[in-house]
Design an enzyme around this catalytic site. Sequence first.
Site, short mmCIF file in Angstrom:
data_model
loop_
_atom_site.label_atom_id
_atom_site.label_comp_id
_atom_site.label_asym_id
_atom_site.label_seq_id
_atom_site.Cartn_x
_atom_site.Cartn_y
_atom_site.Cartn_z
N ASP A 4 4.49 0.49 12.10
CA ASP A 4 3.27 -0.08 11.53
C ASP A 4 3.05 -1.54 11.94
OD1 ASP A 4 2.68 2.32 10.38
OD2 ASP A 4 3.13 1.73 8.33
N CYS B 293 -4.52 13.61 12.72
CA CYS B 293 -4.71 12.22 12.36
C CYS B 293 -4.77 11.44 13.66
CB CYS B 293 -3.52 11.78 11.51
SG CYS B 293 -3.27 10.03 11.43
N ARG C 255 -8.90 0.02 4.26
CA ARG C 255 -7.89 0.96 3.75
C ARG C 255 -6.58 0.24 3.44
NH1 ARG C 255 -6.26 5.28 7.56
NH2 ARG C 255 -4.80 5.44 5.85
N LYS D 139 0.85 -1.21 0.00
CA LYS D 139 0.00 0.00 0.00
C LYS D 139 0.87 1.25 0.00
CE LYS D 139 -1.80 1.64 4.03
NZ LYS D 139 -1.49 3.06 4.23
N ASN D 140 1.82 1.32 0.93
CA ASN D 140 2.59 2.55 1.08
C ASN D 140 3.51 2.82 -0.10
OD1 ASN D 140 1.30 3.07 3.45
ND2 ASN D 140 3.03 2.55 4.79
N ARG E 207 1.37 14.67 13.02
CA ARG E 207 1.87 14.46 11.67
C ARG E 207 1.94 15.74 10.84
NH1 ARG E 207 -0.59 8.76 9.65
NH2 ARG E 207 1.43 8.48 8.74
C1 UD1 Z 1 4.77 6.70 6.34
C2 UD1 Z 1 3.78 5.57 6.17
C3 UD1 Z 1 3.18 5.17 7.51
C4 UD1 Z 1 4.28 4.86 8.51
C5 UD1 Z 1 5.29 6.01 8.60
C6 UD1 Z 1 6.48 5.71 9.47
C7 UD1 Z 1 2.92 5.97 3.93
C8 UD1 Z 1 1.75 6.33 3.08
N1 UD1 Z 1 2.74 6.00 5.26
O1 UD1 Z 1 4.02 7.82 6.83
O2 UD1 Z 1 2.35 4.02 7.31
O3 UD1 Z 1 3.72 4.66 9.79
O4 UD1 Z 1 5.78 6.30 7.26
O5 UD1 Z 1 7.13 4.55 9.03
O6 UD1 Z 1 3.96 5.61 3.44
N2 UD1 Z 1 7.05 14.36 10.78
C9 UD1 Z 1 7.26 15.68 11.11
N3 UD1 Z 1 7.30 16.59 10.09
C10 UD1 Z 1 7.14 16.25 8.78
C11 UD1 Z 1 6.93 14.90 8.47
C12 UD1 Z 1 6.89 13.97 9.50
O7 UD1 Z 1 7.41 16.03 12.28
O8 UD1 Z 1 7.21 17.13 7.91
C13 UD1 Z 1 6.98 13.35 11.88
C14 UD1 Z 1 5.61 12.72 11.96
O9 UD1 Z 1 4.72 13.50 12.73
C15 UD1 Z 1 5.91 11.39 12.61
C16 UD1 Z 1 7.30 11.05 12.08
O10 UD1 Z 1 7.85 12.28 11.60
O11 UD1 Z 1 5.96 11.53 14.00
C17 UD1 Z 1 7.29 10.01 10.97
O12 UD1 Z 1 6.58 10.50 9.86
P1 UD1 Z 1 6.90 10.07 8.36
O13 UD1 Z 1 8.11 9.21 8.30
O14 UD1 Z 1 6.87 11.30 7.52
O15 UD1 Z 1 5.64 9.19 8.05
P2 UD1 Z 1 4.65 9.28 6.82
O16 UD1 Z 1 5.41 9.48 5.55
O17 UD1 Z 1 3.54 10.21 7.14
#
Ligand code: UD1
Length: 423
Positions: free
Chosen positions: A308, A118, A400, A22-23, A123
């Site tokens: 996850d 979320c 989902r 999915k991701n 996030r």
């Molecule tokens: C992706 C995955 C999700 C998984 C996560 C961590 C997808 C669609 N989703 O989510 O299933 O749980 O990786 O492995 O691929 N953060 C910030 N600022 C930012 C971006 C992120 O502070 O600009 C923080 C987030 O709040 C969170 C952490 O960084 O606490 C990890 O987020 P991130 O690695 O970006 O996860 P996603 O890409 O949203």
Amino acid sequence: MDRIVIQGGAELSGAIPIAGAKNACLTLMPATLLSDEPLTLTNAPRLSDIRTMTELLQSLGAEVTALNDGKVIAMSSHKANNHVAHYDIVRKMRASNLVLGPLLARHHRAEVSLPGGCAIGARPMDLHITALEAMGATIELRDGYLHAEAQGGLKGAEITLDFASVGATENTVMAATLAKGTTVLQNAAREPEIVDLVKCLRAMGAEIEGEGTSTITIEGVERLHGATHPVVTDRIELGTYMLAPAITGGEVELLGGRLDLVESFVAKLDEAGIDVSETPRGLMVKRSNGRVRAVNVVTEPFPGFPTDLQAQMMALMCTADGVSVLEEKIFENRFMHAPELVRMGADIDVQGGHATVTGVDKLRGAPVMATDLRASVSLILAALAAEGETVVNRVYHLDRGYEHVVAKLAGVGARIERVHGDV
Ligand code: UD1
């Protein structure tokens, strides 16, 4: 609303096919926006999140067609000229923010609604924004939308992410493929889904090195062309179903499973006393006899233990012999499954980012519900091992991210069915 009803206690045996990730698919689909030519994905999972991304790309003017019962996604963005990702679609799924980088790269402008809060934490998108600004974009937040512009196009830059964010890495890499000059991204995320994205972008003509390491270098090119790309195996679906025989006892083969996708997770299963071996078709998981041993888990970016899989691992630890501590370091609010597991008889104490689980002999079936995808599936795993009947409500979370979850588990002997309509 549909429910899933499970009678616990059946030992599992047989094989479960693992779908495409999915991701990975959710980041590969927006890559279509980078080119005029068709991009076709094979081995796509059939999930509502994929339908949401389809709707979003179509709203941007892309043509997206599901073929072969949804396993193939044929896309073309030759007519895509809209650069506004509306709140109505973005609010359904945070991964919608992955159109930001491609839209900026191709149209030099993008308006993308902020995904909003979320269930598993705040996030934010600050890391995405800082990286794209370093490439020359100006980004403002107005009326709940990020208004981004890069007059004359994006330029290559040296960027260091404060945290190895998966989404920020994906947006930056996609944006950099069409930027002028070289982008060096330090502290990049190393997840297999990023390696898969880079493979696809390279097949489209992008010049990228270093995927799977903390430094990714992207040499901008004039244009990208069409490609066909198979989506990598879903390591989270894989890990989830590996836990099914671990929790019930029995032996299940995961078709398409690969050890390199789940090494840190397998190390923990090994510590807990679960056998995992490679087969010509994938991975075999076996729990022979006795209780599993309690193990401690800390979630970390890849190659660490995935956040996850934390909820599902907690389900296993509920009946382990001893006390385990699970520490969640990626998301601040990701223990919502704990109170539901407690309703099934588990002994769990949550303090901030730590959950202490004292193993009990047996879980008991109960009506439960969860507020996110992985939490929901952890309740299904717990229910497989519990005494009596469990009813899992709010099944739309599962839709989902898990295709045919009932058929896959029933196929290996679980007593599980989906019941339509309200109670
Ligand atoms: C992706 C995955 C999700 C998984 C996560 C961590 C997808 C669609 N989703 O989510 O299933 O749980 O990786 O492995 O691929 N953060 C910030 N600022 C930012 C971006 C992120 O502070 O600009 C923080 C987030 O709040 C969170 C952490 O960084 O606490 C990890 O987020 P991130 O690695 O970006 O996860 P996603 O890409 O949203």
